[in-house]
Design a protein around this motif. Structure first.
Motif, mmCIF file in Angstrom:
data_model
loop_
_atom_site.group_PDB
_atom_site.id
_atom_site.type_symbol
_atom_site.label_atom_id
_atom_site.label_comp_id
_atom_site.label_asym_id
_atom_site.label_seq_id
_atom_site.Cartn_x
_atom_site.Cartn_y
_atom_site.Cartn_z
ATOM 1 N N GLN A 190 -34.132 -24.841 31.175
ATOM 2 C CA GLN A 190 -33.895 -25.932 30.240
ATOM 3 C C GLN A 190 -33.133 -25.276 28.929
ATOM 4 N N LEU A 191 -32.004 -26.265 28.747
ATOM 5 C CA LEU A 191 -31.401 -25.796 27.530
ATOM 6 C C LEU A 191 -32.360 -25.857 26.197
ATOM 7 N N LEU A 192 -31.894 -24.948 25.327
ATOM 8 C CA LEU A 192 -32.703 -24.991 24.132
ATOM 9 C C LEU A 192 -31.724 -25.611 22.959
ATOM 10 N N TYR A 193 -32.262 -26.255 22.168
ATOM 11 C CA TYR A 193 -31.825 -26.684 20.748
ATOM 12 C C TYR A 193 -32.402 -25.816 19.576
ATOM 13 N N GLY A 194 -31.827 -24.893 19.308
ATOM 14 C CA GLY A 194 -32.352 -24.043 18.319
ATOM 15 C C GLY A 194 -33.322 -23.141 19.293
ATOM 16 N N PRO A 195 -34.650 -22.939 18.626
ATOM 17 C CA PRO A 195 -35.512 -22.283 19.554
ATOM 18 C C PRO A 195 -36.571 -23.067 20.372
ATOM 19 N N LYS A 196 -36.118 -24.301 20.208
ATOM 20 C CA LYS A 196 -37.036 -25.101 20.932
ATOM 21 C C LYS A 196 -36.244 -26.371 22.059
ATOM 22 N N PRO A 197 -36.781 -26.793 22.952
ATOM 23 C CA PRO A 197 -36.105 -27.754 23.809
ATOM 24 C C PRO A 197 -35.740 -28.922 23.397
ATOM 25 N N PRO A 198 -34.795 -29.730 23.876
ATOM 26 C CA PRO A 198 -34.397 -30.833 23.106
ATOM 27 C C PRO A 198 -35.395 -31.826 23.306
ATOM 28 N N ARG A 199 -35.576 -32.604 22.123
ATOM 29 C CA ARG A 199 -36.798 -33.635 21.907
ATOM 30 C C ARG A 199 -36.297 -35.059 22.469
ATOM 31 N N ASP A 200 -35.297 -35.065 22.807
ATOM 32 C CA ASP A 200 -34.418 -36.515 23.134
ATOM 33 C C ASP A 200 -33.186 -36.267 23.855
ATOM 34 N N LEU A 201 -32.765 -37.399 24.574
ATOM 35 C CA LEU A 201 -31.465 -37.439 25.271
ATOM 36 C C LEU A 201 -30.354 -37.179 24.290
ATOM 37 N N GLU A 202 -30.530 -37.634 23.190
ATOM 38 C CA GLU A 202 -29.365 -37.596 22.196
ATOM 39 C C GLU A 202 -29.106 -36.057 21.940
ATOM 40 N N ILE A 203 -30.178 -35.104 21.916
ATOM 41 C CA ILE A 203 -29.845 -33.796 21.641
ATOM 42 C C ILE A 203 -29.511 -33.003 22.956
ATOM 43 N N THR A 204 -30.027 -33.372 23.959
ATOM 44 C CA THR A 204 -29.516 -33.021 25.287
ATOM 45 C C THR A 204 -28.095 -33.178 25.232
ATOM 46 N N LEU A 205 -27.417 -34.303 25.000
ATOM 47 C CA LEU A 205 -26.007 -34.775 25.163
ATOM 48 C C LEU A 205 -25.583 -33.692 24.270
ATOM 49 N N THR A 206 -25.881 -33.556 22.963
ATOM 50 C CA THR A 206 -25.359 -32.637 21.901
ATOM 51 C C THR A 206 -25.237 -31.307 22.589
ATOM 52 N N MET A 207 -26.105 -30.719 23.288
ATOM 53 C CA MET A 207 -26.085 -29.312 23.690
ATOM 54 C C MET A 207 -25.063 -29.355 25.028
ATOM 55 N N LEU A 208 -25.113 -30.231 25.916
ATOM 56 C CA LEU A 208 -24.367 -30.387 27.059
ATOM 57 C C LEU A 208 -22.973 -30.283 26.455
ATOM 58 N N ASN A 209 -22.588 -31.034 25.390
ATOM 59 C CA ASN A 209 -21.097 -30.924 24.829
ATOM 60 C C ASN A 209 -20.890 -29.493 24.415
ATOM 61 N N GLN A 210 -21.866 -28.991 23.849
ATOM 62 C CA GLN A 210 -21.720 -27.478 23.108
ATOM 63 C C GLN A 210 -21.463 -26.660 24.558
ATOM 64 N N LEU A 211 -22.191 -26.742 25.564
ATOM 65 C CA LEU A 211 -21.870 -25.898 26.642
ATOM 66 C C LEU A 211 -20.855 -26.159 27.305
ATOM 67 N N PHE A 212 -20.148 -27.198 27.469
ATOM 68 C CA PHE A 212 -18.887 -27.561 27.812
ATOM 69 C C PHE A 212 -17.599 -26.880 27.058
ATOM 70 N N VAL A 213 -18.127 -27.011 25.823
ATOM 71 C CA VAL A 213 -16.843 -26.544 24.837
ATOM 72 C C VAL A 213 -16.809 -24.941 25.014
ATOM 73 N N ASN A 214 -18.286 -24.276 25.032
ATOM 74 C CA ASN A 214 -18.120 -22.722 25.399
ATOM 75 C C ASN A 214 -17.403 -22.409 26.505
ATOM 76 N N VAL A 215 -17.578 -23.346 27.493
ATOM 77 C CA VAL A 215 -17.135 -22.783 29.024
ATOM 78 C C VAL A 215 -15.445 -22.826 28.933
ATOM 79 N N VAL A 216 -14.916 -24.163 28.401
ATOM 80 C CA VAL A 216 -13.581 -24.241 28.480
ATOM 81 C C VAL A 216 -12.746 -23.707 27.297
#
Length: 434
Positions: A190-216
């Motif tokens: 499970q992706l983490l937003y700070g020290p905790k898991p995302p609390r909603d889809l909005e934060i999940t998509l934020t972290m997915l975007n961050q993950l994508f930026v890191n890879v490329v």
């Protein structure tokens, strides 16, 4: 200590950064048809606005009238009858032609296709408007309880990373090979937003975007939660349109091997795990990740993209490419000598001079005088395989850094008779010639 750096913002990737995503608007093709051909969506302006303008200027809402089933928009959840801040309308006066609005949408998608998009069902907004709803209820903002969040380009981002996420940021499927599989991501992480898991889809998509930026762009990973434990996943740098090298996959450890390697310090465990499995391509990747983190604390990193910063960065990169973590070989050899001895292996005698110096200072850093009290010639025997690295490092005893972790690792592996240590040492020395 883990440091988390995830502000609650949505990164808008510029089209200058991802050149392959640029949308050239100077074309003879009708923008309305381009919007459908490229993105599978059409919108209609045959709807009233959900606001009243003080003036009598006309106002219409642009609502999705078609979403092609094979499009990114459909995958993202957009459907006929939806309205979004991405599209002009629902609170806009008529100032442009429909084709001009289509051009605006094309541009907006080219910029925001990897960012969060909020959307609503227009029929619900209109019903609230007609019944005297609040401003929040008749607009598609974050305060509208009926609004939802999605991410245009989510399919592309997930496919490139090699994962699919549910709304809570949990990995539900994994592509092999992919940056995710190479990084060691597992289904159920499970992706983490700070020290905790995302609390909603909005934060999940934020972290997915961050993950994508890191890879490329950066070639490293993020923090995940696995079995209640926080782990850092390092992924390779893979540009859009490129594929991951399957040789970058991390060494798969048995449960007993994992127990041994868990004794190693976090900073060097990924690198040494790759070494153990003979995954030298992966070791190179982990080495660069290690130095990238170290470089972030240097002057060159603080100078950024300045000419001096660029020169320091280039020199640093060259030095990283050339190194094989040779000082770590010396450190390992000395810790092993102090822990279990040379295990009957051929040895090399290393002579050195122990010098005792008396120093007189003021206690604040100023040295008044120094004098040599004695010099004694000494020597010690060490496994001949490690001797050249020890001589080069000019060490006669291990440095404090990582010594405890390496000692626990050697003991947990079983000492002199350990097959794990034999394989690890053979590969670590082979890597020096890689």
């Amino acid at each position: 200590m883990l440091k988390f750096r995830f502000p609650l913002v949505f990164t808008v990737l510029s089209i200058a950064f991802f050149g392959h995503l640029q949308t050239a608007l100077a074309t003879d093709e009708d923008p309305i048809e381009r919007l459908y051909n490229e993105h599978g969506i059409r919108f209609s302006d045959e709807y009233p606005c959900t606001v009243k303008w003080i003036s009598n200027e006309p106002c219409k809402s642009f609502v999705l009238s078609e979403v092609r089933i094979d499009s990114e928009a459909y995958y993202a959840g957009l459907r006929k009858g939806h309205v979004s801040g991405l599209f002009p309308g629902y609170t806009k006066r008529i100032t442009k032609t429909k084709s001009q609005y289509a051009e605006d949408v094309l541009y907006s998608i080219s910029v925001k296709r990897f960012s969060a998009v909020r959307y609503c069902e227009f029929s619900k907004m209109l019903a609230k408007y007609e019944s005297g709803g609040t401003p929040e209820e008749v607009s598609c903002g974050h305060k509208n309880p009926n609004s939802k969040v999605t991410m245009l380009g989510r399919a592309t981002a997930e496919s490139h990373i090699g994962i699919k996420l549910d709304d809570d940021g949990v990995v539900t499927s994994l592509i092999v090979p992919s940056p995710a599989s190479v990084g060691g991501i597992q289904i159920g992480d499970q992706l983490l937003y700070g020290p905790k898991p995302p609390r909603d889809l909005e934060i999940t998509l934020t972290m997915l975007n961050q993950l994508f930026v890191n890879v490329v762009n950066k070639g490293h990973g993020e923090f995940f939660l696995r079995g209640g434990k926080t782990i850092e996943v390092n992924m390779p740098l893979v540009r859009m349109g490129q594929t991951v090298d399957p040789r970058l996959a991390q060494t798969e450890l048995t449960s007993s091997e994992a127990t041994v390697f868990d004794e190693l310090p976090d900073a060097i465990r990924p690198f040494l795990t790759a070494i153990y499995g003979g995954r030298f391509e992966r070791a190179e990747m982990e080495k660069k990740v290690f130095y990238l983190k170290a470089y972030s604390l240097t002057l060159g990193a603080q100078l950024g993209e300045t000419p001096i910063g660029g020169a320091l960065n280039a020199n640093y990169d060259s030095a990283v490419d050339a190194t094989r973590f040779a000082p770590l070989v010396a450190q390992y050899g000395l810790v092993k000598l102090n822990t279990v001895g040379n295990c009957g292996n051929p040895v090399t005698t290393i002579p050195y001079t122990e010098t005792v110096v008396r120093t007189l200072s003021d206690g604040y850093g100023f040295v008044w005088s120094e004098s040599v009290v004695s010099k004694t010639s000494k020597s010690f025997d060490i496994d001949a395989r490690f001797a050249p690295f020890v001589v080069r490092s000019e060490l006669v005893s291990p440095r404090p850094m990582w010594s405890a972790g390496i000692r626990y690792f050697i003991s947990a592996a079983g000492g002199c008779e350990s097959a794990i240590l034999n394989q690890f040492e053979d590969n670590f020395l082979a890597y020096q010639k890689y």
